[in-house]
Design an enzyme around this catalytic site. Structure first.
Site, PDB file in Angstrom:
ATOM      1  N   VAL A 257       0.850  -1.194   0.000  1.00 32.98           N
ATOM      2  CA  VAL A 257       0.000   0.000   0.000  1.00 32.98           C
ATOM      3  C   VAL A 257       0.888   1.246   0.000  1.00 32.98           C
ATOM      4  CG1 VAL A 257      -1.863   1.229   1.182  1.00 32.98           C
ATOM      5  CG2 VAL A 257      -1.744  -1.265   1.307  1.00 32.98           C
TER       6      VAL A 257
ATOM      7  N   ASP B 167       7.643   4.103   0.097  1.00 31.91           N
ATOM      8  CA  ASP B 167       7.628   3.060   1.128  1.00 31.91           C
ATOM      9  C   ASP B 167       7.547   1.656   0.551  1.00 31.91           C
ATOM     10  OD1 ASP B 167       5.113   3.939   0.195  1.00 31.91           O
ATOM     11  OD2 ASP B 167       4.064   3.120   1.927  1.00 31.91           O
ATOM     12  N   GLU B 168       7.471   1.529  -0.780  1.00 31.98           N
ATOM     13  CA  GLU B 168       7.282   0.214  -1.400  1.00 31.98           C
ATOM     14  C   GLU B 168       8.354  -0.135  -2.423  1.00 31.98           C
ATOM     15  OE1 GLU B 168       4.841  -1.608  -0.163  1.00 31.98           O
ATOM     16  OE2 GLU B 168       4.170   0.088   1.068  1.00 31.98           O
TER      17      GLU B 168
ATOM     18  N   ASN C 191      -3.982  -9.177 -12.907  1.00 32.61           N
ATOM     19  CA  ASN C 191      -5.091  -8.268 -13.202  1.00 32.61           C
ATOM     20  C   ASN C 191      -5.050  -7.794 -14.652  1.00 32.61           C
ATOM     21  OD1 ASN C 191      -2.969  -6.467 -13.190  1.00 32.61           O
ATOM     22  ND2 ASN C 191      -3.966  -4.959 -11.887  1.00 32.61           N
TER      23      ASN C 191
ATOM     24  N   GLU D  38      -2.556  -6.326 -16.210  1.00 29.17           N
ATOM     25  CA  GLU D  38      -1.598  -5.247 -16.479  1.00 29.17           C
ATOM     26  C   GLU D  38      -0.289  -5.563 -15.758  1.00 29.17           C
ATOM     27  OE1 GLU D  38      -2.719  -1.440 -14.896  1.00 29.17           O
ATOM     28  OE2 GLU D  38      -1.118  -0.401 -15.990  1.00 29.17           O
TER      29      GLU D  38
ATOM     30  N   ASP E  34       2.748  -4.890 -13.673  1.00 27.18           N
ATOM     31  CA  ASP E  34       3.154  -3.870 -12.703  1.00 27.18           C
ATOM     32  C   ASP E  34       4.613  -4.013 -12.298  1.00 27.18           C
ATOM     33  OD1 ASP E  34       0.570  -2.402 -12.021  1.00 27.18           O
ATOM     34  OD2 ASP E  34      -0.012  -4.504 -11.845  1.00 27.18           O
TER      35      ASP E  34
ATOM     36  N   HIS F  75      37.762  -2.279 -24.962  1.00 24.17           N
ATOM     37  CA  HIS F  75      39.129  -2.778 -25.135  1.00 24.17           C
ATOM     38  C   HIS F  75      39.289  -3.582 -26.423  1.00 24.17           C
ATOM     39  CE1 HIS F  75      37.949  -6.717 -23.167  1.00 24.17           C
ATOM     40  NE2 HIS F  75      38.865  -7.161 -24.008  1.00 24.17           N
TER      41      HIS F  75
ATOM     42  N   ASP G 239      34.087  -0.355 -19.852  1.00 23.96           N
ATOM     43  CA  ASP G 239      34.580  -1.131 -20.997  1.00 23.96           C
ATOM     44  C   ASP G 239      33.420  -1.400 -21.956  1.00 23.96           C
ATOM     45  OD1 ASP G 239      36.210  -2.597 -22.611  1.00 23.96           O
ATOM     46  OD2 ASP G 239      36.345  -4.341 -21.286  1.00 23.96           O
TER      47      ASP G 239
ATOM     48  N   SER H  21      35.785 -11.700 -25.524  1.00 24.41           N
ATOM     49  CA  SER H  21      35.628 -10.295 -25.153  1.00 24.41           C
ATOM     50  C   SER H  21      34.708  -9.559 -26.114  1.00 24.41           C
ATOM     51  CB  SER H  21      36.986  -9.597 -25.170  1.00 24.41           C
ATOM     52  OG  SER H  21      37.606  -9.772 -23.937  1.00 24.41           O
TER      53      SER H  21
HETATM   54  C1  4AZ Z   1      40.248 -12.013 -22.359  1.00 26.40           C
HETATM   55  O1  4AZ Z   1      41.449 -12.093 -22.295  1.00 26.40           O
HETATM   56  C2  4AZ Z   1      39.431 -12.561 -21.236  1.00 26.40           C
HETATM   57  N1  4AZ Z   1      37.444 -15.437 -17.679  1.00 26.40           N
HETATM   58  C3  4AZ Z   1      38.041 -12.509 -21.293  1.00 26.40           C
HETATM   59  C4  4AZ Z   1      37.302 -13.035 -20.260  1.00 26.40           C
HETATM   60  C5  4AZ Z   1      37.918 -13.579 -19.177  1.00 26.40           C
HETATM   61  C6  4AZ Z   1      39.289 -13.634 -19.100  1.00 26.40           C
HETATM   62  C7  4AZ Z   1      40.040 -13.119 -20.140  1.00 26.40           C
HETATM   63  C8  4AZ Z   1      37.060 -14.127 -18.057  1.00 26.40           C
HETATM   64  O2  4AZ Z   1      39.681 -11.495 -23.305  1.00 26.40           O
END
Ligand code: 4AZ
Length: 583
Positions: free
Chosen positions: A249, A257-258, A284, A286, A288, A381, A429, A525
């Site tokens: 409520v 408060d929620e 209901n 919808e 939420d 990177h 990154d 990566s």
């Molecule tokens: C990397 O060298 C790399 N275990 C990516 C992820 C992880 C370690 C190294 C995570 O691109």
């Protein structure tokens, strides 16, 4: 899920995440997430709740849309300043910008009918027994106490200009004895709690042969408020009893408060985003909870309910259903499944339609995630803006030694690296790659790709939820991988225990398995950590960023927490491409 308002839905199976804590009126301080309270979340915080259809979410706050952005369809409504609006949305949007102009009635503005609330028999303007004059009635009427809760009382006080809503609803005012005789006639009122005027609530006439008691209220004023060490301070400054917190409520009137709950008490439903909503909102029709579980696993009932008065709540839901929607995170067709990272399993065509490979010169150096339009998300990177012309984005690729027919290759027009990317700490990154369109074309036309949704709130997924990583990165023994592989990992909270002084909670997310058997590694990566919501919609929750070694349980993989960068991404790619709610 939007469904016609006349159908009732009920739940057939409770989801495992709905956690309830029943208490016997004692304050439950352990229900509250105190760290979360520092964020001062309110009903306008779109990290926690959906905005109203006449608002949009900007930088975590619901702000007013301009009236012209409202859907055109609807019927006219009249506002308190006597001005007519083409639809309820137009009026609410105008009101959002000019709060003095409230809703008056559905239909055109006429002279005779004006809605009005007043308080009588109190000793100040801020208190008394509530009386209303409905638009089509000549006389003022009382409201039945039975239908009166803090929800309705808050709306009545907003209506009267008390912006913090009600203070209490249990005070007895001395009314003339003669009034008690005909007070078996009173109005029942039901509000949702988001209204700014009582006229937006639903009134029904009831006749009973018993004295029901009449609704009264003391609206909040600074003088009337008293705080004790047992009270909870709302973001709007009001104090409420500690035992009213996290009960579904909205006593505060601003919902504060929620919104920072670890569980709920009383008749409330717990959203895993840490929000308590009234139990009646479950099934209901919808959604939420921003995470959707209040409308999941509901079964339809055939019971019909007849609506007697103009129902602005239904109208609000209808407007919501007319807003533009973005399509993301749902695979187009589940391919005929031909059966076939560190650990993990080989992927099939179409399994990860948001996965892309980034080719720098002759080598695939990183993964990436397609998020719609011509845009790919990757790790900072992985890329350098000055090398944009050297990159290729390979989409719908499985095996880069034996390219499949679905593969599409795009060149790159632009690389945007986060301005605060730190190559030493791997903070921020994150980078965006814009793919080139073919000459004369308006779109990138990647028919074999599907964008992953970009999470707009950091509360969509929680520690211990299972998500998926995918990529062409190295295997445990540093073995080269040519074919896309995937594996399930769990989101890990509290990751500073593994990476003291190197882990930034807001910007990074750890994920892995207890035994370290599944992990991202060199070459993964820039690729996706995706999580599916309760409706099987896929979100890019993380970008493979770094980690100490691969597959070591004491050193989980670290991912860029994409939800933290929603604004950064939308500023570059445009809101309408990735904004799922309230464009
Ligand atoms: C990397 O060298 C790399 N275990 C990516 C992820 C992880 C370690 C190294 C995570 O691109």
């Amino acid at each position: 899920m939007e469904s016609p308002p006349h159908r009732n839905l009920s739940r057939c199976a409770k989801p495992g995440v709905a956690e309830r804590t029943f208490t016997s009126g004692r304050p439950r301080k352990d229900l509250v997430d105190w760290k979360c309270l520092l964020n001062k979340y309110t009903h306008r915080s779109c990290n926690k709740v959906f905005c109203q259809p006449w608002q949009k979410c900007v930088d975590g706050t619901c702000v007013c849309k301009l009236p012209y952005m409202c859907p055109k369809s609807g019927t006219p409504v009249c506002a308190t300043n006597g001005r007519e609006f083409p639809t309820y949305c137009h009026q609410k949007s105008f009101e959002c910008l000019n709060p003095a102009t409230k809703f008056s009635n559905n239909g055109t503005c006429t002279e005779e009918g004006k809605f009005n609330v007043s308080l009588s028999y109190g000793s100040t303007d801020a208190e008394g027994i509530v009386q209303v004059k409905l638009v089509d009635q000549d006389e003022k009427m009382f409201i039945c106490k039975k239908s009166w809760s803090m929800t309705e009382a808050n709306v009545a006080c907003f209506d009267l200009g008390f912006q913090q809503g009600a203070l209490v609803i249990q005070r007895r005012f001395n009314i003339p004895g003669s009034l008690r005789i005909n007070s078996t006639e009173c109005l029942h009122v039901r509000c949702r709690g988001v209204e700014t005027s009582l006229s937006e609530c639903i009134f029904t006439k009831r006749r009973t042969n018993t004295y029901q008691g009449l609704a009264d209220v003391v609206c909040y004023t600074k003088d009337a408020d008293s705080s004790t060490n047992q009270s909870f301070q709302c973001v709007n400054g009001k104090h409420i009893p500690q035992e009213s917190v996290c009960n579904g409520v909205n006593e505060c009137g601003d919902q504060s408060d929620e919104l920072c709950c670890k569980g709920c008490q009383g008749k409330a439903f717990f959203c895993k985003s840490g929000v308590c909503i009234p139990e009646q909102y479950e099934c209901n029709g919808e959604v939420d909870c921003i995470t959707g579980e209040d409308e999941s696993g509901c079964k339809e009932e055939t019971e019909e309910t007849e609506i007697l008065t103009p129902n602005m709540d239904t109208e609000r839901q209808r407007i919501k259903s007319l807003l533009p929607k973005v399509s993301c995170g749902v695979k187009r067709n589940t391919h005929t499944r031909r059966r076939r990272v560190v650990g993990g399993k080989p992927a099939d065509v179409g399994d990860y339609p948001w996965q892309v490979a980034i080719k720098d010169g002759e080598r695939i150096t990183c993964g990436g995630i397609y998020i719609g339009g011509c845009w790919v998300l990757t790790a900072a990177h992985c890329v350098r803006p000055s090398r944009a012309s050297h990159y290729q984005v390979w989409t719908a690729l499985l095996d880069w030694l034996n390219p499949n027919a679905e593969l599409r290759v795009r060149t790159v027009s632009r690389v945007i690296v986060h301005e605060n990317y730190n190559g030493a700490t791997y903070q921020n990154d994150i980078a965006l790659i814009e793919m080139k369109k073919f000459r004369g074309r308006k779109e990138c036309e990647l028919f074999n790709s599907v964008p992953a949704c970009v999470p707009w709130s950091p509360y969509l997924f929680q520690p211990n939820e299972t998500c998926i990583i995918s990529g062409w990165g190295r295997e445990r023994d540093n073995q080269k991988v040519y074919s896309l592989r995937w594996g399930e990992v769990n989101l890990i909270g509290n990751c500073s225990q593994f990476y003291a002084n190197r882990y930034y909670e807001k910007e990074m997310q750890c994920a892995g398995t207890n035994d370290g058997s599944i992990d991202a590694c060199k070459g993964d990566s820039g690729g996706p950590l995706v999580c599916k919501d309760i409706n099987n919609v896929t979100y890019v929750w993380g970008i493979v960023s770094w980690g100490e070694n691969c597959g070591k349980p004491e050193f989980p993989g670290v991912y860029t927490r994409v939800a933290n960068y929603f604004n950064w991404i939308s500023n570059h790619v445009g809101r309408s491409l990735i904004s799922q709610h309230n464009v």
